[in-house]
Design a protein around this motif. Structure first.
Motif, PDB file in Angstrom:
ATOM      1  N   UNK A  72       0.675 -78.221 -43.296  1.00 28.85           N
ATOM      2  CA  UNK A  72       0.774 -79.644 -43.607  1.00 28.85           C
ATOM      3  C   UNK A  72      -0.576 -80.178 -44.095  1.00 28.85           C
ATOM      4  N   UNK A  73      -0.573 -81.139 -44.975  1.00 29.77           N
ATOM      5  CA  UNK A  73      -1.839 -81.677 -45.483  1.00 29.77           C
ATOM      6  C   UNK A  73      -2.622 -82.414 -44.407  1.00 29.77           C
ATOM      7  N   UNK A  74      -3.936 -82.370 -44.545  1.00 28.02           N
ATOM      8  CA  UNK A  74      -4.825 -83.093 -43.637  1.00 28.02           C
ATOM      9  C   UNK A  74      -5.077 -84.516 -44.117  1.00 28.02           C
ATOM     10  N   UNK A  75      -4.684 -84.825 -45.358  1.00 27.59           N
ATOM     11  CA  UNK A  75      -4.846 -86.161 -45.921  1.00 27.59           C
ATOM     12  C   UNK A  75      -3.789 -86.355 -46.990  1.00 27.59           C
ATOM     13  N   UNK A  76      -3.397 -87.611 -47.199  1.00 26.58           N
ATOM     14  CA  UNK A  76      -2.404 -87.924 -48.215  1.00 26.58           C
ATOM     15  C   UNK A  76      -2.935 -89.023 -49.121  1.00 26.58           C
ATOM     16  N   UNK A  77      -2.801 -88.786 -50.420  1.00 26.13           N
ATOM     17  CA  UNK A  77      -3.149 -89.775 -51.446  1.00 26.13           C
ATOM     18  C   UNK A  77      -1.841 -90.319 -52.017  1.00 26.13           C
ATOM     19  N   UNK A  78      -1.756 -91.629 -52.171  1.00 27.64           N
ATOM     20  CA  UNK A  78      -0.557 -92.250 -52.712  1.00 27.64           C
ATOM     21  C   UNK A  78      -0.887 -93.078 -53.940  1.00 27.64           C
ATOM     22  N   UNK A  79      -0.030 -92.993 -54.932  1.00 27.61           N
ATOM     23  CA  UNK A  79      -0.006 -93.959 -56.015  1.00 27.61           C
ATOM     24  C   UNK A  79       0.554 -95.271 -55.461  1.00 27.61           C
ATOM     25  N   UNK A  80       0.394 -96.350 -56.232  1.00 28.80           N
ATOM     26  CA  UNK A  80       0.878 -97.672 -55.803  1.00 28.80           C
ATOM     27  C   UNK A  80       2.199 -98.030 -56.480  1.00 28.80           C
ATOM     28  N   UNK A  94      -9.357-100.251 -66.656  1.00 32.26           N
ATOM     29  CA  UNK A  94     -10.784-100.195 -66.332  1.00 32.26           C
ATOM     30  C   UNK A  94     -11.435-101.571 -66.311  1.00 32.26           C
ATOM     31  N   UNK A  95     -10.747-102.561 -66.865  1.00 38.64           N
ATOM     32  CA  UNK A  95     -11.360-103.869 -67.066  1.00 38.64           C
ATOM     33  C   UNK A  95     -10.279-104.946 -66.962  1.00 38.64           C
ATOM     34  N   UNK A  96     -10.386-105.873 -66.008  1.00 37.14           N
ATOM     35  CA  UNK A  96      -9.370-106.918 -65.878  1.00 37.14           C
ATOM     36  C   UNK A  96      -9.142-107.717 -67.154  1.00 37.14           C
ATOM     37  N   UNK A  97     -10.196-107.975 -67.914  1.00 37.02           N
ATOM     38  CA  UNK A  97     -10.029-108.724 -69.157  1.00 37.02           C
ATOM     39  C   UNK A  97      -9.223-107.928 -70.176  1.00 37.02           C
ATOM     40  N   UNK A 104      -5.449 -91.735 -45.281  1.00 36.90           N
ATOM     41  CA  UNK A 104      -4.674 -92.073 -46.473  1.00 36.90           C
ATOM     42  C   UNK A 104      -5.568 -92.780 -47.477  1.00 36.90           C
ATOM     43  N   UNK A 105      -5.420 -92.408 -48.743  1.00 38.54           N
ATOM     44  CA  UNK A 105      -6.076 -93.135 -49.829  1.00 38.54           C
ATOM     45  C   UNK A 105      -5.009 -93.619 -50.802  1.00 38.54           C
ATOM     46  N   UNK A 106      -5.182 -94.829 -51.292  1.00 32.49           N
ATOM     47  CA  UNK A 106      -4.348 -95.353 -52.367  1.00 32.49           C
ATOM     48  C   UNK A 106      -5.119 -95.143 -53.660  1.00 32.49           C
ATOM     49  N   UNK A 107      -4.536 -94.366 -54.565  1.00 34.87           N
ATOM     50  CA  UNK A 107      -5.210 -94.010 -55.812  1.00 34.87           C
ATOM     51  C   UNK A 107      -4.387 -94.592 -56.959  1.00 34.87           C
ATOM     52  N   UNK A 108      -4.908 -95.640 -57.580  1.00 28.64           N
ATOM     53  CA  UNK A 108      -4.085 -96.384 -58.534  1.00 28.64           C
ATOM     54  C   UNK A 108      -4.836 -96.690 -59.818  1.00 28.64           C
ATOM     55  N   UNK A 109      -4.124 -96.501 -60.938  1.00 30.06           N
ATOM     56  CA  UNK A 109      -4.594 -97.014 -62.223  1.00 30.06           C
ATOM     57  C   UNK A 109      -4.205 -98.479 -62.276  1.00 30.06           C
ATOM     58  N   UNK A 110      -5.152 -99.346 -62.066  1.00 27.02           N
ATOM     59  CA  UNK A 110      -4.834-100.764 -61.910  1.00 27.02           C
ATOM     60  C   UNK A 110      -6.085-101.579 -62.166  1.00 27.02           C
ATOM     61  N   UNK A 154      -7.168 -95.670 -45.281  1.00 25.83           N
ATOM     62  CA  UNK A 154      -8.590 -95.371 -45.119  1.00 25.83           C
ATOM     63  C   UNK A 154      -9.396 -95.839 -46.316  1.00 25.83           C
ATOM     64  N   UNK A 155      -8.840 -95.649 -47.522  1.00 22.26           N
ATOM     65  CA  UNK A 155      -9.605 -95.952 -48.735  1.00 22.26           C
ATOM     66  C   UNK A 155      -8.679 -96.405 -49.861  1.00 22.26           C
ATOM     67  N   UNK A 156      -9.111 -97.435 -50.574  1.00 15.03           N
ATOM     68  CA  UNK A 156      -8.449 -97.864 -51.806  1.00 15.03           C
ATOM     69  C   UNK A 156      -9.327 -97.420 -52.968  1.00 15.03           C
ATOM     70  N   UNK A 157      -8.794 -96.543 -53.789  1.00 15.22           N
ATOM     71  CA  UNK A 157      -9.537 -96.002 -54.929  1.00 15.22           C
ATOM     72  C   UNK A 157      -8.835 -96.501 -56.184  1.00 15.22           C
ATOM     73  N   UNK A 158      -9.350 -97.595 -56.732  1.00 14.30           N
ATOM     74  CA  UNK A 158      -8.716 -98.303 -57.837  1.00 14.30           C
ATOM     75  C   UNK A 158      -9.505 -98.055 -59.112  1.00 14.30           C
ATOM     76  N   UNK A 159      -8.799 -97.762 -60.175  1.00 15.44           N
ATOM     77  CA  UNK A 159      -9.454 -97.318 -61.415  1.00 15.44           C
ATOM     78  C   UNK A 159     -10.505 -98.299 -61.902  1.00 15.44           C
TER      79      UNK A 159
END
Length: 232
Positions: free
Chosen positions: A4-12, A72-75, A129-135, A153-158
């Motif tokens: 089983x994985x020791x960590x899980x990354x999820x898309x949003x 990569x850029x809100x604008x 858990x990390x949330x890994x999102x192109x956003x 644990x972590x939000x990793x946002x593009x």
């Protein structure tokens, strides 16, 4: 992966939450020559606003540049999606701005039925858990509203880390935050192209279908169970 994985990354989007339209969003919306839109067209607009990869309409050079940098850029994100709406027939700026505002409002996003159960279940087992999102907007309030922000644990946002899936750098950033080797981790997402990029760094990958939330009650539980984490 043999264990089983020791960590899980999820898309949003399409994985943990889904942008599901409310009829009120379209009450005054007109397209083309001041025509009302039907349910089919509403669904098509939502698809164009949430498709994870690939252009959904033909854009001019300026719109294409914005589209390429939208996460990569809100604008650039705003410019890209306003261009998509204009190309889709939403010509009134006030209508396009109102609909775009729904996209970037965390309160507009609906969690899948098993999202909270999965995140809390992983937290109870001490699995980070990390949330890994192109956003290009802050999605943390959506998790806070569901009461599960403490399970992440972590939000990793593009737009914050400067890398877009499937770029290996965004997955490495998430794994670095979690302190878990890639080969002991699992990425869960709805896009083979974007989320499946985690395989390039050595992570396992589990695919879910971005169906309407009412039609997908246990996909997250199922994919974790298939990788040795049974939270059911």
């Amino acid at each position: 992966m043999t264990r089983p994985p020791d960590a899980v990354l999820f898309d949003f989007s399409g994985t943990l939450f889904r942008l599901e339209e409310d009829e009120s969003w379209f009450a005054d919306l007109r397209v083309g020559d001041d025509e009302e839109i039907d349910g089919h067209y509403q669904a098509e607009l939502m698809r164009r606003l949430t498709q994870p990869v690939g252009a959904t309409v033909t854009l001019d050079d300026e719109g294409h540049r914005a589209w390429e940098r939208r996460d990569l850029d809100p604008a650039m994100h705003r410019a890209a999606y306003l261009a998509v709406l204009a190309a889709s027939g939403v010509h009134r700026p006030e209508h396009a701005e109102a609909l775009y505002g729904r996209v970037v409002d965390p309160d507009s996003w609906t969690p899948y039925p098993d999202t909270a159960r999965v995140l809390r279940g992983l937290a109870d087992r001490g699995i980070p858990v990390a949330i890994v999102s192109n956003i290009a907007f802050d999605l943390r309030p959506a998790f806070a509203r569901l009461g599960v922000d403490g399970a992440v644990t972590s939000f990793v946002l593009s737009y914050e880390v400067g890398a877009i899936k499937p770029d290996p750098d965004i997955f490495r950033a998430a794994l670095g935050d979690l302190g878990v080797p890639a080969e002991h981790s699992l990425m869960v997402g709805d896009s083979e192209e974007a989320d499946g990029g985690a395989r390039a760094v050595g992570a396992a990958f589990g695919l879910v279908d971005p169906l309407p939330t009412v039609d997908r009650p246990t996909a997250l539980l199922d994919v974790l169970a298939a990788h040795g984490l049974d939270l059911r």
